[in-house]
Write a protein that holds these residues in place. Sequence first.
Motif, PDB file in Angstrom:
ATOM      1  N   HIS A   1     -17.369   2.072 -15.231  1.00  0.00           N
ATOM      2  CA  HIS A   1     -16.472   1.810 -14.343  1.00  0.00           C
ATOM      3  C   HIS A   1     -16.271   0.264 -13.831  1.00  0.00           C
ATOM      4  O   HIS A   1     -15.504  -0.251 -13.119  1.00  0.00           O
ATOM      5  N   THR A   2     -16.988  -0.444 -14.462  1.00  0.00           N
ATOM      6  CA  THR A   2     -17.390  -1.794 -13.853  1.00  0.00           C
ATOM      7  C   THR A   2     -16.204  -2.749 -14.007  1.00  0.00           C
ATOM      8  O   THR A   2     -16.107  -4.019 -13.549  1.00  0.00           O
TER       9      THR A   2
ATOM     10  N   TYR B   1     -14.228  -0.065  -5.205  1.00  0.00           N
ATOM     11  CA  TYR B   1     -15.284   0.781  -5.238  1.00  0.00           C
ATOM     12  C   TYR B   1     -14.988   2.178  -4.643  1.00  0.00           C
ATOM     13  O   TYR B   1     -15.472   3.168  -5.157  1.00  0.00           O
TER      14      TYR B   1
ATOM     15  N   ASP C   1     -13.561  -5.605 -11.049  1.00  0.00           N
ATOM     16  CA  ASP C   1     -12.979  -6.943 -11.469  1.00  0.00           C
ATOM     17  C   ASP C   1     -11.509  -6.954 -11.500  1.00  0.00           C
ATOM     18  O   ASP C   1     -10.885  -7.880 -11.090  1.00  0.00           O
TER      19      ASP C   1
ATOM     20  N   TRP D   1     -18.021   6.895 -13.537  1.00  0.00           N
ATOM     21  CA  TRP D   1     -19.295   6.221 -13.519  1.00  0.00           C
ATOM     22  C   TRP D   1     -20.078   6.651 -14.789  1.00  0.00           C
ATOM     23  O   TRP D   1     -20.090   7.697 -15.111  1.00  0.00           O
TER      24      TRP D   1
ATOM     25  N   LYS E   1     -11.506  -7.883 -19.827  1.00  0.00           N
ATOM     26  CA  LYS E   1     -12.501  -6.849 -19.652  1.00  0.00           C
ATOM     27  C   LYS E   1     -11.676  -5.609 -19.303  1.00  0.00           C
ATOM     28  O   LYS E   1     -12.047  -4.694 -20.114  1.00  0.00           O
TER      29      LYS E   1
END
Lengths: 299, 509, 636, 98
Positions: free
Chosen positions: B232-233, B308, B237, B229, B168
């Motif tokens: 960011h995801t 986060y 992870d 944002w 990812k």
Amino acid sequence: MGETITFWVLAVVSVAAAFGLVFSRKAVYSALMLGVVMLSLAVLYAVQDAPFLAVVQIIVYTGAVMMLFLFVLMLVGVDSSDSLVETIKGQRFWAIIAGLGFAVLLAAGIGNAVVGEPAGLAEAVKADGGNVPALARLIFTRYVFAFEVTSALLITAALGAMVLAHRERTAPKPTQKDLARARFLGDHPTPLPGPGTYARHNAIDMPALLPDGSVSELSVNRYIARYDVERGRLPENPRLAQALRNVAKGPATEQPKVVRAVAEEPEARVPADDRPPVSQAAGLPAEGRTEGPVEEEGK
Amino acid sequence: MPWLSILMGVPVVGALAVAAVPKGSDKLAKQLTLGVSLVVLVLTLAMAAQFDRSGARYQFSEVHDWIPSFGVHYAVAVDGIALVLIALAVVLVPIVVLASWHDADRPEAKRSVKTYFALILVLEAMMIGVFAATDVFLFYVFFEAMLIPMYFMIGSYGGAQRSYAAVKFLLYSLFGGLLMLVAVIALYAIAAKGTFLQPELLGAIKDPTTQKWLFLGFFIAFAVKAPVWPFHTWLPDAAAQAPAGAAVLLVGVLDKVGTYGMLRFCLELFPDAAKFFTPLILTLSVIGIVYGAIVAIGQTDMKRLIAYTSISHFGFITMGVFAMSADAGAGATLYMVNHGFSTGALFLLAGFLINRRGSQYIADYGGVQKVAPVLAGTFLVAGLSSLSLPGLSTFVSEFLVLIGTFENYVVPAVIALSGMVLAAVYILWMYQRMMGGPVQESVKALPDLNLREKFVVAPLIALLVVFGFFPKPLLDVVNPAVHQTLTTVHAPQFTPAIPVTAEKKGAGQ
Amino acid sequence: METAADFVQHSGGVIGASWLTIALPLLGAAILLLGGRRTDRWGHLLGVAMSLASFVVAVLVFFELLGFGADQRRRVVELYDFLPSGSLHVEMGLLLDPLSISFVLLITGVGSLIHIYSIGYMAHDPGRRRFFAYLNLFVAAMLLLVLADNYLGLYIGWEGVGLASYLLIGFWQHKPSAAAAAKKAFIVNRVGDMGLALGIFVVFTTFGTIAFNQVLPAAHGASEGTLTLIGLALLLGACGKSAQLPLQSWLLDAMEGPTPVSALIHAATMVTAGVYLVVRSGPIFEAAPTAQLVVTIVGVATLLAGAIIGTAKDDIKKALAGSTMSQIGYMMLAAGLGPVGYAFAIAHLIAHGFFKASMFLGAGSVMHAMNDEVDMRKFGGLASVMKITWITFGLGYLAIIGFPLLSGYWTKDGIIETAMEHNPILGWLAVIGAGITGFYMSRLFFMTFHGRRRWDADAHPHESPAVMTWPLIILSIGSVFGGGFLIVGNRFMEFLAPAVGRPEEMPSFHPFSLTGLVTLALVAVGVAYAWMRYGRSEVPAVAPRGSFLTTFARRDLYGDALNEALFMRPGQWLTRLAVFFDNRGVDGLVNGLAALVGGTSGRLRRIQTGYVRSYALSIFFGAALLVGAWFVVGNL
Amino acid sequence: MTTHYLVLSALLFAIGAVGVLVRRNAIVVFMCVELMLNACNLAFVTFARQHGNLQGQIIAFFVMIVAAAEVVVGLAIIVTIFRTRRSASVDDANLLKY
């Protein structure tokens, strides 16, 4: 004029032979058709100032390559004829469309092209005094590197063919002792019974009668039996005829286990997981063939 | 003396040496890595000592042709901003090496220990290179090449979900990187200067529409990297799965390349587009600040939580970068450095906890303060730095960012202020759940920090405190560079509504 | 009007070394925290020594300051260049003027006494060293808060005391309630800090600087709207730190900390920082009447709310906390009245520092004697066994209810009368507050020290050791005479005037004004009623259910319930929503995209049938197309 | 005349191509490939004469050599496959898919 006649004759022949090649059910016929095409082309080469190529075409292609084809055909089995039923959906239709389209396009293109009279090769070969010396000069001067490379290619090809066709021995070669032991462990320590002695047509296709009066199916070779069945040359005695039919139908009937254990393909002993998974499925009919008679024996 | 090339060369040579260490002598590999990284640190400090704060903008400059036919150069130099970021990287590396001493050699993992440390050194060289590059193409090469060691560090030394996280991370970064590559090539072609040197490309693109497109190409790459944002995801992870040391380098330094790139490339190369997009980017930043904080509150996994919080902090940095004021720019640069120290400390301490207890879930802890007071105390200090407590350096940067943004954009600054409260909620709630309350059965035998780990944490906390009370050395280095940047962008000078007469204090004497 | 010229740059002398007041306790905290267990044996002594040393420096500074003429008493000590940024340039310095030195003396004086007291109180606690480290840290931060010469320095101290308060409330981290209370205090304070930060931003954008000696003289130049905004933002900060409505809820929970902490931080010093902020920013508030009005309203509302809460609490510390809220409400009220009220606000603050610290420490002494019991229903009749505690507590009690001639009488009545002149409604509300104070303090006093003994079976109350009683005695002396010393003859007003501005007319104190008499009467009624209910008659061991009003007061006026309903529940909901959205929405989008690509290629790969002839067909088709295309293009 | 030869060459090539596509017996497919190669050779030879340049014949010569090598290896592969699978159908060798 002579060239025109030659061309038209050979063009018709070669196209017809080409169609024969594609559409004949038996591979041997195809091979012969291909030979026809090649020979016709050899003549056309000769007509077109290429005597050397014409000869090479005949010697190398028609002589060597075609023989190789036929040899492999024999190896693989000449007796079966291919099914011409298409299995891939739409393959044949689209193949023909594409072929037609391609031919039409190419022919149209060439037909529209404006071409003058051929220049002829007389000028080109004059200096060397003939087609062959002229070709030789080019091959051994300008194209000598390519030529040398082709030699490497040929050697590689020969090596490759040997490597590919070589059969790896996965088990030690059975010694005399192994063979004897296998033979005496099996059903038939003795040699197989010979064919029948009361031969009227052909001695080796007549099943033998055993001392108790029964017919031995082991005494006839399967291929011969099948040949007889296909040609309808069965003996009049119904028992013998039935025996031949059994032999022809059942593959390798009653090959004694002893003999089979030695003669069987080495891959039968290859552990299952060394083989690609799907080949097991593909091998299934073959196994059925060999296992069939054992079941019959049980009955 | 080619300082920067030496700085990059030493770790590369070191990495080769570490990789050549015979199998089985892992300890030697580790010591060698530590030694090399300390040498780099010393060299960097020596270089920094020679940096002339009032001198030319770019110093220690080296320019060599690389691909002459395309005008690609091996060109490196540092200004104040790059210098402090390089310093951040080289300070963090030895600390990470020391902290990861046993991270790679869990026997069940069966992974090459020396490779891990060699990768760290390779990464260090690339981190120095990416901050030092003044050639856009060279920057791009470093920008992408950095992914490789990090990919392996996450993918083969990480947690249970490591390959998902690594892929990812890689795909996200490549996506951004490719957009940037397009923009880099387009910049070269449209500018038609026949060079990739960033200083020569300044002001080369005049057409506003072209500027906007190129700006977007660069910005999205940096936004993915930073991460802004909604790109960011990948970070939670990657950070949660990476070994703690790699997570520190990832969040602490690698991600800074994104914000650094915005400052150096987006702003300077495309000033008009930057101004055009400022409202959008400020909106994204503010969303990132609040959203990152709120999502952090709801995390159950401490490494994800820290990740986060970083998203929230990166919101502050991008806000500072695009607020176009000297204070906010200096604050954002300072924030990059301080965030590296602060989050680095948090990640490393979380790593220590996870190594001890074998779980990264907050609920598996409780009452640690009673059994391991030093660990809990340092964790608290690191946490407090994350919530920008005054007296710790993160406060200085956050304050500067906010006040600088407030000068030009009141509403975003006011909304971002709420990030202060949310930061207190996520840090202190985590601390309360993990360290406070009765001692949980499973942590009763939790050992306190050992000497090695104290050596890991102490310098970070010392830096946080020292720069918290005395940020002047950093600011003095950063200020001229930020001023130059803003001059390039033609940002308006801030003037107060009622300027107080510029008398010195106590003029009455 | 004051100008920047009033501030005197100073470097030499004791004043020049005034930074030691901050540095010494900070050093103490650092040594104790970093030294670890090695310092366990003498750590508390070091803590006390540092605090006392700071006090000594403060006294010397005070006297040197007194040595200057009244107009020369605003001294700026530059320390170092703190934050040199583009347009924001902050030089850290200390501002020594009558206002700050009053605070410094209070903090170091009362602080030292509480340090000493803690030696005894924490004697058996394994974390005593840590406790003293935190106390020293608090003193340092609080001194920075009051001494800083700019808003940023103030802010650093402001959050520093917040940190110390967090650490000390949560000192017994193993108690979940303590850990939760500490967190709550910090977070609520942060809400206030947000306001303070906002105020600083507006100050900076308006004036281009945040140094007091540049901003305050120039304050009148700004527009009233801006100043009101600054004022309200600063007030929000003050509300957080001083537990004023609507950010009051943390203070009662903060009583989870050790009692000396409640005395020092949550009664005497830190919670008064809001008052300091308002008074320090006086020129801004004076130019913004709306902001001033809001300050007074907040003050009055809190003084009543705190008093009401105080009436219903059975926990002795929470009752005292309610009273703290209430008294700070008085100070806020005064601070909102402008220069005429500042002196009273600060005087009351100092007096309150003495008597409330004395009472808290007294309460600590009682708890110490009663096995850390805090429920007043299990006390009673302690007067006979704990004489010193009883007397010192009693003096503090009398001072707070405004018994004539004791500290609280002078300062509180001063506030009430000034408020009455300023706005009768506020004044009368303050009077009512005083009456309630009389009631609830008497209730507390009687329930604890008088009436029947309702002790638990294993309770063996005894007087506390000398190290605890001496601070009580000294503090009670302060609570008896402090107020009178400051107020009589306007001594304190004259002293403060150079710092906070001189009101047009100095208030003169009328001992027998109508308001004063009414107040006294109301207080008397409150005391009498409390005596009837709690002194003379039986106190039930379990609290009766009581009326709606009682429940209302017991539940802190539903402040927590309100916070929970308004912020916590929606916050939790929002958090869950955001996490869900992040996992399913943002990440889901990304993963969905990946799944789409994966699915498409999964379908597309079916084209790879494995049949060579199919591949050959497509190659041939391609070749035919190429030939066709070549013709088409070639013919064009 | 040249055009005729070329059209013949194109025809033979197309027929060979169709043969490759429709026949399943690997040996026949191979023969069809040979047919296509021969068709090309015819074109080379024709062009050689057309342009009066021997190089067309040279390349035809090399094509023959390569074709011979190709046949050798190809047939060896067919034999090997046949030996394990008892089939010379190209459709049976379809494991390399999806």
